[in-house]
Write a protein that holds these residues in place. Structure first.
Motif, PDB file in Angstrom:
ATOM      1  N   ASN A  37       0.826  -1.202   0.000  1.00 10.11           N
ATOM      2  CA  ASN A  37       0.000   0.000   0.000  1.00 10.11           C
ATOM      3  C   ASN A  37       0.865   1.259   0.000  1.00 10.11           C
ATOM      4  OD1 ASN A  37      -2.503   1.276  -0.179  1.00 10.11           O
ATOM      5  ND2 ASN A  37      -2.712   1.461   2.047  1.00 10.11           N
ATOM      6  N   TYR A  38       1.982   1.220  -0.750  1.00  5.38           N
ATOM      7  CA  TYR A  38       2.863   2.363  -0.918  1.00  5.38           C
ATOM      8  C   TYR A  38       2.586   2.993  -2.282  1.00  5.38           C
ATOM      9  CZ  TYR A  38       5.909   0.461   2.840  1.00  5.38           C
ATOM     10  OH  TYR A  38       6.414  -0.014   4.030  1.00  5.38           O
ATOM     11  N   ASP A  39       2.812   4.288  -2.384  1.00  4.60           N
ATOM     12  CA  ASP A  39       2.749   4.949  -3.683  1.00  4.60           C
ATOM     13  C   ASP A  39       3.947   4.532  -4.530  1.00  4.60           C
ATOM     14  OD1 ASP A  39       0.451   6.320  -2.962  1.00  4.60           O
ATOM     15  OD2 ASP A  39       1.565   8.040  -2.178  1.00  4.60           O
ATOM     16  N   VAL A  40       3.751   4.440  -5.839  1.00  7.18           N
ATOM     17  CA  VAL A  40       4.813   4.004  -6.756  1.00  7.18           C
ATOM     18  C   VAL A  40       4.990   5.041  -7.858  1.00  7.18           C
ATOM     19  CG1 VAL A  40       5.584   2.223  -8.377  1.00  7.18           C
ATOM     20  CG2 VAL A  40       4.325   1.570  -6.305  1.00  7.18           C
ATOM     21  N   THR A  41       6.249   5.379  -8.123  1.00  6.32           N
ATOM     22  CA  THR A  41       6.588   6.297  -9.207  1.00  6.32           C
ATOM     23  C   THR A  41       7.667   5.671 -10.078  1.00  6.32           C
ATOM     24  OG1 THR A  41       6.114   8.214  -7.813  1.00  6.32           O
ATOM     25  CG2 THR A  41       7.402   8.612  -9.806  1.00  6.32           C
ATOM     26  N   ILE A  42       7.481   5.726 -11.387  1.00  9.76           N
ATOM     27  CA  ILE A  42       8.509   5.304 -12.332  1.00  9.76           C
ATOM     28  C   ILE A  42       9.201   6.561 -12.836  1.00  9.76           C
ATOM     29  CG2 ILE A  42       8.973   4.166 -14.532  1.00  9.76           C
ATOM     30  CD1 ILE A  42       6.510   2.424 -14.026  1.00  9.76           C
ATOM     31  N   VAL A  43      10.515   6.615 -12.632  1.00 10.81           N
ATOM     32  CA  VAL A  43      11.278   7.830 -12.897  1.00 10.81           C
ATOM     33  C   VAL A  43      12.215   7.581 -14.079  1.00 10.81           C
ATOM     34  CG1 VAL A  43      12.737   9.629 -11.876  1.00 10.81           C
ATOM     35  CG2 VAL A  43      11.216   8.285 -10.407  1.00 10.81           C
ATOM     36  N   THR A  44      11.877   8.151 -15.236  1.00 12.38           N
ATOM     37  CA  THR A  44      12.696   7.946 -16.426  1.00 12.38           C
ATOM     38  C   THR A  44      12.311   8.967 -17.495  1.00 12.38           C
ATOM     39  OG1 THR A  44      13.584   6.257 -17.918  1.00 12.38           O
ATOM     40  CG2 THR A  44      11.202   6.228 -17.548  1.00 12.38           C
ATOM     41  N   THR A  45      12.805   8.760 -18.700  1.00 10.35           N
ATOM     42  CA  THR A  45      12.560   9.702 -19.794  1.00 10.35           C
ATOM     43  C   THR A  45      11.393   9.285 -20.668  1.00 10.35           C
ATOM     44  OG1 THR A  45      14.870  10.416 -19.879  1.00 10.35           O
ATOM     45  CG2 THR A  45      13.587  10.713 -21.879  1.00 10.35           C
ATOM     46  N   ASP A  46      11.333   8.013 -21.017  1.00  8.99           N
ATOM     47  CA  ASP A  46      10.437   7.560 -22.075  1.00  8.99           C
ATOM     48  C   ASP A  46       9.539   6.439 -21.578  1.00  8.99           C
ATOM     49  OD1 ASP A  46       9.271   7.358 -24.504  1.00  8.99           O
ATOM     50  OD2 ASP A  46      11.003   6.556 -25.563  1.00  8.99           O
ATOM     51  N   LEU A  47       8.229   6.698 -21.505  1.00 13.45           N
ATOM     52  CA  LEU A  47       7.265   5.694 -21.050  1.00 13.45           C
ATOM     53  C   LEU A  47       5.894   6.059 -21.605  1.00 13.45           C
ATOM     54  CD1 LEU A  47       6.582   3.272 -19.126  1.00 13.45           C
ATOM     55  CD2 LEU A  47       6.115   4.982 -17.372  1.00 13.45           C
ATOM     56  N   ASN A  48       5.155   5.058 -22.074  1.00 13.81           N
ATOM     57  CA  ASN A  48       3.808   5.281 -22.577  1.00 13.81           C
ATOM     58  C   ASN A  48       2.850   5.309 -21.383  1.00 13.81           C
ATOM     59  OD1 ASN A  48       1.197   5.057 -23.710  1.00 13.81           O
ATOM     60  ND2 ASN A  48       2.035   4.110 -25.549  1.00 13.81           N
ATOM     61  N   GLU A  49       2.515   6.517 -20.939  1.00 12.66           N
ATOM     62  CA  GLU A  49       1.673   6.652 -19.747  1.00 12.66           C
ATOM     63  C   GLU A  49       0.283   6.068 -19.943  1.00 12.66           C
ATOM     64  OE1 GLU A  49       1.876  10.228 -17.059  1.00 12.66           O
ATOM     65  OE2 GLU A  49       2.830  11.059 -18.862  1.00 12.66           O
ATOM     66  N   SER A  50      -0.270   6.198 -21.133  1.00 20.54           N
ATOM     67  CA  SER A  50      -1.630   5.706 -21.351  1.00 20.54           C
ATOM     68  C   SER A  50      -1.700   4.192 -21.185  1.00 20.54           C
ATOM     69  CB  SER A  50      -2.135   6.116 -22.738  1.00 20.54           C
ATOM     70  OG  SER A  50      -1.341   5.546 -23.761  1.00 20.54           O
ATOM     71  N   VAL A  51      -0.696   3.468 -21.699  1.00 15.74           N
ATOM     72  CA  VAL A  51      -0.657   2.016 -21.536  1.00 15.74           C
ATOM     73  C   VAL A  51      -0.441   1.659 -20.064  1.00 15.74           C
ATOM     74  CG1 VAL A  51       0.631  -0.082 -22.098  1.00 15.74           C
ATOM     75  CG2 VAL A  51       0.130   1.591 -23.882  1.00 15.74           C
ATOM     76  N   LEU A  52       0.450   2.374 -19.399  1.00 16.39           N
ATOM     77  CA  LEU A  52       0.694   2.144 -17.971  1.00 16.39           C
ATOM     78  C   LEU A  52      -0.600   2.274 -17.173  1.00 16.39           C
ATOM     79  CD1 LEU A  52       2.681   1.856 -15.506  1.00 16.39           C
ATOM     80  CD2 LEU A  52       2.819   4.356 -15.540  1.00 16.39           C
ATOM     81  N   HIS A  53      -1.345   3.347 -17.413  1.00 18.48           N
ATOM     82  CA  HIS A  53      -2.515   3.639 -16.578  1.00 18.48           C
ATOM     83  C   HIS A  53      -3.741   2.817 -16.950  1.00 18.48           C
ATOM     84  CE1 HIS A  53      -0.443   7.686 -15.588  1.00 18.48           C
ATOM     85  NE2 HIS A  53      -0.213   6.793 -14.646  1.00 18.48           N
ATOM     86  N   GLN A  54      -3.707   2.162 -18.109  1.00 20.74           N
ATOM     87  CA  GLN A  54      -4.797   1.248 -18.441  1.00 20.74           C
ATOM     88  C   GLN A  54      -4.854   0.083 -17.454  1.00 20.74           C
ATOM     89  OE1 GLN A  54      -4.306   0.047 -22.528  1.00 20.74           O
ATOM     90  NE2 GLN A  54      -4.615   2.130 -23.298  1.00 20.74           N
ATOM     91  N   PHE A  56      -2.482  -0.074 -14.544  1.00 21.29           N
ATOM     92  CA  PHE A  56      -2.053   0.375 -13.218  1.00 21.29           C
ATOM     93  C   PHE A  56      -2.346   1.874 -13.064  1.00 21.29           C
ATOM     94  CE2 PHE A  56       0.957  -3.013 -14.605  1.00 21.29           C
ATOM     95  CZ  PHE A  56       0.556  -4.004 -13.720  1.00 21.29           C
ATOM     96  N   PRO A  57      -3.609   2.241 -12.880  1.00 23.65           N
ATOM     97  CA  PRO A  57      -3.989   3.671 -12.898  1.00 23.65           C
ATOM     98  C   PRO A  57      -3.371   4.508 -11.788  1.00 23.65           C
ATOM     99  CG  PRO A  57      -5.835   2.277 -12.217  1.00 23.65           C
ATOM    100  CD  PRO A  57      -4.777   1.359 -12.719  1.00 23.65           C
ATOM    101  N   SER A  58      -2.978   3.889 -10.675  1.00 26.11           N
ATOM    102  CA  SER A  58      -2.475   4.669  -9.544  1.00 26.11           C
ATOM    103  C   SER A  58      -0.968   4.913  -9.593  1.00 26.11           C
ATOM    104  CB  SER A  58      -2.820   3.974  -8.223  1.00 26.11           C
ATOM    105  OG  SER A  58      -2.165   2.718  -8.140  1.00 26.11           O
ATOM    106  N   VAL A  59      -0.271   4.300 -10.563  1.00 24.96           N
ATOM    107  CA  VAL A  59       1.190   4.447 -10.644  1.00 24.96           C
ATOM    108  C   VAL A  59       1.534   5.776 -11.308  1.00 24.96           C
ATOM    109  CG1 VAL A  59       3.315   3.476 -11.620  1.00 24.96           C
ATOM    110  CG2 VAL A  59       1.556   1.960 -10.683  1.00 24.96           C
ATOM    111  N   ASN A  60       2.486   6.482 -10.733  1.00 23.87           N
ATOM    112  CA  ASN A  60       2.901   7.785 -11.242  1.00 23.87           C
ATOM    113  C   ASN A  60       4.087   7.655 -12.197  1.00 23.87           C
ATOM    114  OD1 ASN A  60       1.080   9.270  -9.422  1.00 23.87           O
ATOM    115  ND2 ASN A  60       2.463   8.535  -7.813  1.00 23.87           N
TER     116      ASN A  60
END
Length: 366
Positions: A37-54, A56-60
């Motif tokens: 139950n921790y917040d998660v952030t992916i820290v980088t340059t290039d990532l397809n946010e729309s695919v990620l949030h489909q 895993f909607p809560s991941v930053n």
């Protein structure tokens, strides 16, 4: 107060494809965060946010510019935000991580670093000659290896306590156990089919040499047009050519699951792997595994209890093994039950992250 996990990418692997979102490098921090139950952030340059949030909607997603130097920009980010990050997740002992992790520890001495090694025996042989390698992993609070031989060698040479965490499978939807009666006379391979290290041409030659009249060899994965033509040349004129089914990539997860469920044998002929994710998928679906001697093969077959391992490039003997295994219905049926029971209890990523949490001495927030 919420806690935070940040997956920080290295210079060497700053681009994350859509496929990466559903592999270990993203799944581990995401599912660990879900469990704790921790917040998660992916820290980088290039990532397809729309695919990620489909999925895993809560991941930053935190964008780090590549211009001006990714490593310098990541260090600036950590200087500003280290105090807000409880666990840093890293994958692969890349040189650029050294300065990043030093920065993190400087600005948050109580923060924890988890490094998933993701190394094969060839990379490890070089790493053990590099001075930075030991310094890097000494900065980490938890270091894990995917397969036992790698874990044992690092612990022996460097007198460390690297833990064993295999690669697992991720279920996009719930699946029940596979009955052997569901399976067909199929041999399956899945991966980037035209990648030279996959040796798919040799796998096809092995199948053709086995002369299995009532079996199919099904190839799943992307390939170039040039590679497809090369395969057609190998198949041309062979009496068993029609039994090699080139399916190409399968993006529908339900259809891909069916390929695994219906296969009796999974064949991998790579020259190098680091506990391939397809091993866990095949095991979860009760496939007998025939593999070259890559890292992870002895772990997943439990020292050849659930399959056979052959030297790299030895396609003749792989062909003989395919022919032999295809006639051993009782062996295939026993493996179907025993291997998937093991995999479903031990190799589900949602179970694996609980073990990671215990190694990190972290408990779920209420």
């Amino acid at each position: 107060m919420s806690k935070n996990i940040a997956f920080i990418c290295s210079v060497e692997s700053y681009r994350l494809s859509e496929a990466h979102i559903f592999k270990d490098l993203c799944l581990v921090p995401i599912l660990l965060g879900e469990y704790l139950n921790y917040d998660v952030t992916i820290v980088t340059t290039d990532l397809n946010e729309s695919v990620l949030h489909q999925t895993f909607p809560s991941v930053n997603f935190q964008y780090i510019p590549f211009e001006g130097g990714f490593e310098a920009n990541m260090n600036t980010y950590l200087m500003q935000h280290a105090q807000d990050i409880d666990i840093v997740f890293t994958i692969g002992p890349y040189p650029s991580y050294l300065s990043m992790l030093k920065t993190y520890k400087q600005y948050n001495p109580n923060g924890k670093i988890y490094m998933k090694l993701d190394v094969n025996r060839f990379w490890l042989g070089r790493l053990l000659t590099y001075a930075y390698f030991e310094e890097l992993i000494q900065l980490c609070d938890l270091v894990t290896s995917e397969c036992e031989p790698i874990q044992t060698e690092i612990n022996r040479v460097l007198n460390l306590d690297v833990k064993l965490i295999p690669n697992g499978f991720y279920e996009f939807f719930s699946t029940g156990p596979v009955s052997f009666e569901e399976k067909k006379n199929r041999i399956l391979t899945v991966g980037r089919l035209d990648a030279p290290e996959k040796q798919i041409k040799l796998a096809v030659k092995a199948f053709l040499a086995a002369e299995l009249t009532d079996w199919e060899f099904r190839l799943v994965g992307p390939m170039s047009d040039v590679f497809r033509r090369d395969l057609q040349e190998i198949l041309e004129g062979n009496p068993f050519a029609a039994q090699v089914i080139i399916l190409g990539p399968i993006y529908d997860k339900h259809l891909l699951e069916q390929e695994y469920r219906q296969a009796k044998i999974f064949c991998l002929t790579s020259t190098v792997e680091c506990y391939a994710h397809v091993f866990a998928e095949a095991a979860k679906n009760g496939c007998y595994i025939i593999s070259t001697n890559v890292d992870g093969a002895s772990d997943i077959t439990q020292n050849q209890r659930f399959g056979k391992i052959h030297p790299t490039y030895d396609w003749e003997n792989i062909g003989l093994e395919l022919k032999k295994a295809a006639t051993q219905e009782e062996l295939l049926a026993d493996t179907c039950g025993a291997l998937q029971k093991f995999a479903r209890s031990e190799l589900n990523w949602r179970f694996i992250v609980k073990k990671i949490a215990s190694f990190l001495d972290e408990e779920a927030l209420k």
